[in-house]
Design an enzyme around this catalytic site. Structure first.
Site, mmCIF file in Angstrom:
data_model
loop_
_atom_site.group_PDB
_atom_site.id
_atom_site.type_symbol
_atom_site.label_atom_id
_atom_site.label_comp_id
_atom_site.label_asym_id
_atom_site.label_seq_id
_atom_site.Cartn_x
_atom_site.Cartn_y
_atom_site.Cartn_z
ATOM 1 N N TYR A 89 38.091 43.411 2.428
ATOM 2 C CA TYR A 89 36.651 43.567 2.601
ATOM 3 C C TYR A 89 36.301 44.538 3.718
ATOM 4 C CZ TYR A 89 34.787 40.010 -0.532
ATOM 5 O OH TYR A 89 34.402 39.307 -1.637
ATOM 6 N N ASP A 110 46.933 30.103 -4.278
ATOM 7 C CA ASP A 110 46.870 29.669 -5.677
ATOM 8 C C ASP A 110 47.048 28.149 -5.773
ATOM 9 O OD1 ASP A 110 49.363 30.221 -4.684
ATOM 10 O OD2 ASP A 110 50.144 31.211 -6.464
ATOM 11 N N ASP A 119 36.012 34.182 0.560
ATOM 12 C CA ASP A 119 34.846 34.422 -0.292
ATOM 13 C C ASP A 119 34.989 33.656 -1.603
ATOM 14 O OD1 ASP A 119 32.499 35.487 -1.172
ATOM 15 O OD2 ASP A 119 33.343 37.397 -1.794
#
Ligand code: NAD
Length: 372
Positions: free
Chosen positions: A126, A227, A251
């Site tokens: 980001y 995950d 996010d």
């Protein structure tokens, strides 16, 4: 009588003006005094100043040090970069804090979920270091790294850079532990993908483990792969307490956790720096509901509750939080998304739900309101 708090108010795009107006009215109903500095950013700013983030808006936030911000639209793929990302980077709001808890009256897959996402806000994919496919810059990077890596890249690849530093990681992990201590939380889980991204996520993991040692005996610690964390969150969310994550995973997992507790309509957030804090809902500008007085104002109002806590108005925060919970639990004066079906004719609009919350604040016994 508490002092007056100067706050920069940014209505934002889409449903932003409606939900920020609802939040402002609810905040004022607590009796706390605010001096609002209304500033624009996003689409409205482009129309007026030709830039989505005017210097005056930044200057106002630097002056007041506290902002309440509506969502801002970011064009996908093309156009200006995210104003939200720019604000967080420009003001060094390094910690994004998103509490996710179940509320009586809000339909959700789980009950009694109560966890907090602490997301690093300034680094990672980001950081905005991107090079378009076929650009001279992308080609130069591909040529430069070709001799350094044994795996040549396709020459027309687009490139996004993922910077993660020990300093940035240490700052966010330390913040997560301090948050846990200050809020009576028992455990911090650091989330990463260090088995694949050994250098960047590996550094985040190593730093987390090192910082955790200083809190041994006070706050428990574990680290998990992102995950596996996704699966465990949807199977056993009650096993989590505070999660600390690099920017991108933070996010994505924020929205996952918002889903666990009934959706974006009830997910508040805070962006915190050393000197400045900006409060905003997790949800975006929902352009299809713009101007329809339909959007759920709860996430924005709960972001206002976080702001009250931040400026030292704990009593008012408590009262407004209680009023929100009361209205949600009653389930009468709530927006369409909180009704059993989306077509429920008894759903009320954004402003009417705010009115109900204001009435619930005012209905609290005088003793609860004595510290105005
Ligand atoms: P979104 O959060 O705006 O909408 C996702 C879904 O949730 C939509 O169906 C929407 O109608 C619904 N929704 C969102 N908020 C709601 C509310 N308060 N009440 C009822 N329903 C609500 O996400 P998106 O569609 O991916 O993004 C729309 C725009 O918002 C994009 O330009 C995006 O970049 C921007 N965005 C901004 C922020 C921010 O300002 N911090 C955050 C996320 C997205």
């Amino acid at each position: 009588m508490s002092r007056t708090h100067a706050v920069t108010l940014i209505p934002g795009d889409g449903i932003g003006p409606e939900v920020t107006d609802a939040a402002r009215r609810c905040l004022e109903a607590t009796g706390v005094r605010f001096e609002w500095e209304e500033q624009i950013a996003g689409q409205a700013a482009i129309e007026r100043f030709g830039t989505p983030l005017p210097a005056e808006t930044l200057a106002s936030i630097r002056r007041t040090r506290v902002a309440l911000k509506g969502p801002i639209t970011t064009p996908i793929g093309t156009g200006f970069r995210s104003v939200n990302v720019a604000l967080r980077k420009e003001l060094d709001l390094f910690a994004c804090v998103r509490p996710c808890r179940s509320y009586a009256g809000v339909r959700s897959p789980f009950q009694r979920v109560d966890l907090v996402i602490v997301r690093e806000n300034t680094e990672d994919l980001y950081a905005g270091i991107e090079f378009a496919a076929g650009s001279a810059e992308a080609k130069k990077i591909i040529e430069t790294i070709a001799p350094l890596t044994k795996q040549p890249l396709r020459p027309e690849s687009a490139i996004s850079i993922k910077p993660i530093s020990a300093a940035g990681s240490e700052r966010i992990v330390r913040y997560a532990f301090e948050y846990a201590l200050a809020h009576g939380r028992k455990k911090v889980t650091a989330v990463h993908k260090a088995n694949i991204m050994k250098c960047t996520d590996g550094l985040f993991m190593e730093t987390s483990r090192r910082v955790a040692k200083a809190y041994e005996g006070r706050v428990a610690f574990e680290d998990r792969l992102v995950d596996a964390t996704c699966m465990q969150l949807v199977l056993r969310p009650h096993e989590f307490d505070v999660l600390v994550l690099p920017n991108l995973y933070g996010d994505i997992i924020s929205d996952l956790c918002a889903g666990l507790v009934g959706g974006l309509g009830v997910a508040p957030g805070a962006n915190i720096g050393d000197a400045i804090a900006m409060f905003e809902a997790v949800h975006g500008s929902a352009p299809k509901y713009r101007g329809m007085n339909k959007a759920n104002p709860t996430a924005m109002i709960l972001s206002g509750v976080l702001m009250l806590e931040h400026v030292g108005e704990a009593d008012a925060a408590q009262r407004l939080g209680t009023a929100v919970r009361t209205v949600l639990a009653e389930g009468t004066a709530v927006t369409y998304d909180l009704k059993p079906t989306r077509e429920d004719p008894t759903a009320v609009g954004t402003s009417a739900m705010a009115d109900a919350i204001i009435a619930a604040v005012q209905a609290q016994p005088m003793s609860a309101r004595a510290s105005r």
